[in-house]
Write a protein that holds these residues in place. Sequence first.
Motif, PDB file in Angstrom:
ATOM      1  N   ASP A  74      63.850 -25.339 -22.115  1.00 31.20           N
ATOM      2  CA  ASP A  74      64.244 -23.584 -21.831  1.00 31.20           C
ATOM      3  C   ASP A  74      64.619 -23.673 -20.569  1.00 31.20           C
ATOM      4  O   ASP A  74      66.018 -22.789 -20.607  1.00 31.20           O
ATOM      5  N   LEU A  75      64.633 -24.623 -19.577  1.00 31.28           N
ATOM      6  CA  LEU A  75      65.383 -25.156 -18.609  1.00 31.28           C
ATOM      7  C   LEU A  75      66.900 -24.411 -19.265  1.00 31.28           C
ATOM      8  O   LEU A  75      67.493 -24.343 -17.926  1.00 31.28           O
ATOM      9  N   LEU A  76      66.857 -25.934 -20.082  1.00 33.35           N
ATOM     10  CA  LEU A  76      68.455 -25.964 -20.361  1.00 33.35           C
ATOM     11  C   LEU A  76      68.993 -24.393 -20.939  1.00 33.35           C
ATOM     12  O   LEU A  76      70.377 -23.911 -20.434  1.00 33.35           O
ATOM     13  N   LEU A  77      69.169 -23.792 -21.141  1.00 30.11           N
ATOM     14  CA  LEU A  77      69.531 -22.381 -21.706  1.00 30.11           C
ATOM     15  C   LEU A  77      69.662 -21.435 -20.111  1.00 30.11           C
ATOM     16  O   LEU A  77      70.433 -20.786 -20.026  1.00 30.11           O
ATOM     17  N   ASP A  78      68.420 -21.557 -19.253  1.00 32.63           N
ATOM     18  CA  ASP A  78      68.466 -21.431 -18.522  1.00 32.63           C
ATOM     19  C   ASP A  78      69.793 -21.063 -17.372  1.00 32.63           C
ATOM     20  O   ASP A  78      70.389 -20.444 -17.341  1.00 32.63           O
ATOM     21  N   VAL A  79      69.706 -22.210 -16.872  1.00 32.45           N
ATOM     22  CA  VAL A  79      71.140 -22.584 -16.197  1.00 32.45           C
ATOM     23  C   VAL A  79      71.932 -22.757 -16.547  1.00 32.45           C
ATOM     24  O   VAL A  79      73.088 -22.606 -15.866  1.00 32.45           O
ATOM     25  N   TYR A 124      78.911 -29.884 -20.343  1.00 34.52           N
ATOM     26  CA  TYR A 124      78.612 -31.288 -20.020  1.00 34.52           C
ATOM     27  C   TYR A 124      77.172 -31.469 -21.256  1.00 34.52           C
ATOM     28  O   TYR A 124      76.320 -31.654 -21.013  1.00 34.52           O
ATOM     29  N   LEU A 125      76.237 -30.137 -20.467  1.00 31.40           N
ATOM     30  CA  LEU A 125      74.804 -29.778 -21.280  1.00 31.40           C
ATOM     31  C   LEU A 125      75.193 -29.797 -22.590  1.00 31.40           C
ATOM     32  O   LEU A 125      74.034 -29.694 -23.255  1.00 31.40           O
ATOM     33  N   ALA A 137      68.728 -36.888 -20.231  1.00 32.05           N
ATOM     34  CA  ALA A 137      68.866 -36.880 -19.378  1.00 32.05           C
ATOM     35  C   ALA A 137      70.004 -35.937 -18.540  1.00 32.05           C
ATOM     36  O   ALA A 137      70.012 -36.403 -17.399  1.00 32.05           O
ATOM     37  N   ARG A 138      71.177 -35.445 -18.746  1.00 33.70           N
ATOM     38  CA  ARG A 138      72.255 -34.983 -18.346  1.00 33.70           C
ATOM     39  C   ARG A 138      71.776 -33.714 -17.600  1.00 33.70           C
ATOM     40  O   ARG A 138      71.295 -33.583 -16.034  1.00 33.70           O
ATOM     41  N   LEU A 139      70.495 -33.297 -18.258  1.00 35.03           N
ATOM     42  CA  LEU A 139      69.920 -32.816 -17.776  1.00 35.03           C
ATOM     43  C   LEU A 139      69.648 -32.994 -16.516  1.00 35.03           C
ATOM     44  O   LEU A 139      68.833 -32.001 -15.289  1.00 35.03           O
ATOM     45  N   ALA A 140      68.090 -33.840 -16.741  1.00 37.29           N
ATOM     46  CA  ALA A 140      67.532 -34.431 -15.401  1.00 37.29           C
ATOM     47  C   ALA A 140      68.454 -34.792 -13.958  1.00 37.29           C
ATOM     48  O   ALA A 140      67.900 -34.976 -13.617  1.00 37.29           O
ATOM     49  N   GLY A 141      69.041 -35.154 -14.572  1.00 38.44           N
ATOM     50  CA  GLY A 141      70.236 -35.606 -13.116  1.00 38.44           C
ATOM     51  C   GLY A 141      70.590 -34.591 -12.933  1.00 38.44           C
ATOM     52  O   GLY A 141      70.783 -34.571 -11.718  1.00 38.44           O
ATOM     53  N   LEU A 142      71.531 -34.015 -13.772  1.00 39.25           N
ATOM     54  CA  LEU A 142      71.925 -32.289 -12.984  1.00 39.25           C
ATOM     55  C   LEU A 142      70.869 -31.785 -11.724  1.00 39.25           C
ATOM     56  O   LEU A 142      71.225 -31.259 -10.855  1.00 39.25           O
ATOM     57  N   TRP A 143      69.473 -32.042 -12.160  1.00 36.92           N
ATOM     58  CA  TRP A 143      68.130 -31.258 -11.768  1.00 36.92           C
ATOM     59  C   TRP A 143      67.835 -31.785 -10.612  1.00 36.92           C
ATOM     60  O   TRP A 143      67.667 -31.654  -9.233  1.00 36.92           O
TER      61      TRP A 143
END
Length: 356
Positions: A74-79, A124-125, A137-143
């Motif tokens: 959900d966070l991925l789609l939102d960002v 990138y995501l 892992a990419r999402l976590a790093g950017l977050w």
Amino acid sequence: MIEDAPPGFVPFAVPITDEFAAFVAQALGDFHRLAGNGLSERSDLAADSPFKREADAHRALPDVVGAARMSLLDLLLDVTRLFWDNALDHARAVEANVLATPAPVWAPLTLSRTVMENVLLHHYLLDSSIAGGLRLARLAGLWRTDIGHMEKMAEALGHPGAAANTANTKSGASRVLADARVRERFNTSGKLVGYEADGDKAAMDVNITEQARAAMPTWLPAPYRLLSGAAHGRRWMIGRARVGAAGTGEALVSEAATLVTAAMVVFGSLEVAVATWQNYLGVDLDTVRRDMETHRARFLPQAAAMVHDGAAEGDEARTTLRSTRVVALCGSPDRAGSDRPLTGPGDVQVRGGAAA
């Protein structure tokens, strides 16, 4: 398009005219509306899309892990939607800026750079070629990188409430990532350097230059380095405007090349974004992508014909570009695919009122 040009000819190295600025602004507006409207009218997600496969895999995991991973999805789609909206906002800003008086010098390039940066973060995501674990892992790093910026801002503001809110966000992120089995990675000094999920590793942040090289179209070589030269005031880039201003009484003089470059960067960036949405979500955007590609392909020859046919009479270096082949490509498709020109004929005046 310009094979008839004499040796030493530099395309678009002429002043910006009112007619040309209006032409570029209309082309940019038509293009970003094609992209934005096309996505908003998308159909249902494909059953075999990477998004659907990853969502099904997350749901099949134990309750705590699966629920945490679905929240990350959900966070991925939102960002990524935020990146997309920001890219469109700056595409509209480029459209408005090219009409500024006096004519802009380098601002269109710095604005188009922001369009590209947001599209590259988006890609990138959502890159459909990577595994779901690497995506997490990419999402976590950017977050966590974003939270680090929040911490620095809270410290700079010195407001207790801001610091408390940031601390809550950080602890919540750590909890969700731990539940989702997205693990922190540290270097030998104990510094957090990235994340790992399902054996795939990602750094804390993205290298935008590398992303541009990997994701942007091959017909747009080294775009990020070029735009960065304008954004960061590099003399090798911005000094040309001073040379062109010699004898004009102006500090800097802009050229049509700036508007053409900015427009092509916006076109290429939004094409990448729409393709990324389609490939990851599985939505049918084939018609939209064809319309965008046709619009972009018609823009450049019409721009060349307009700029160089509008130059001073008798200057062969500027008046030999129009040909039957160029004229045939001059139409700009609207959503229905019409062949109307991007803009109508008009008096050619250098921006600011001087004669062309």
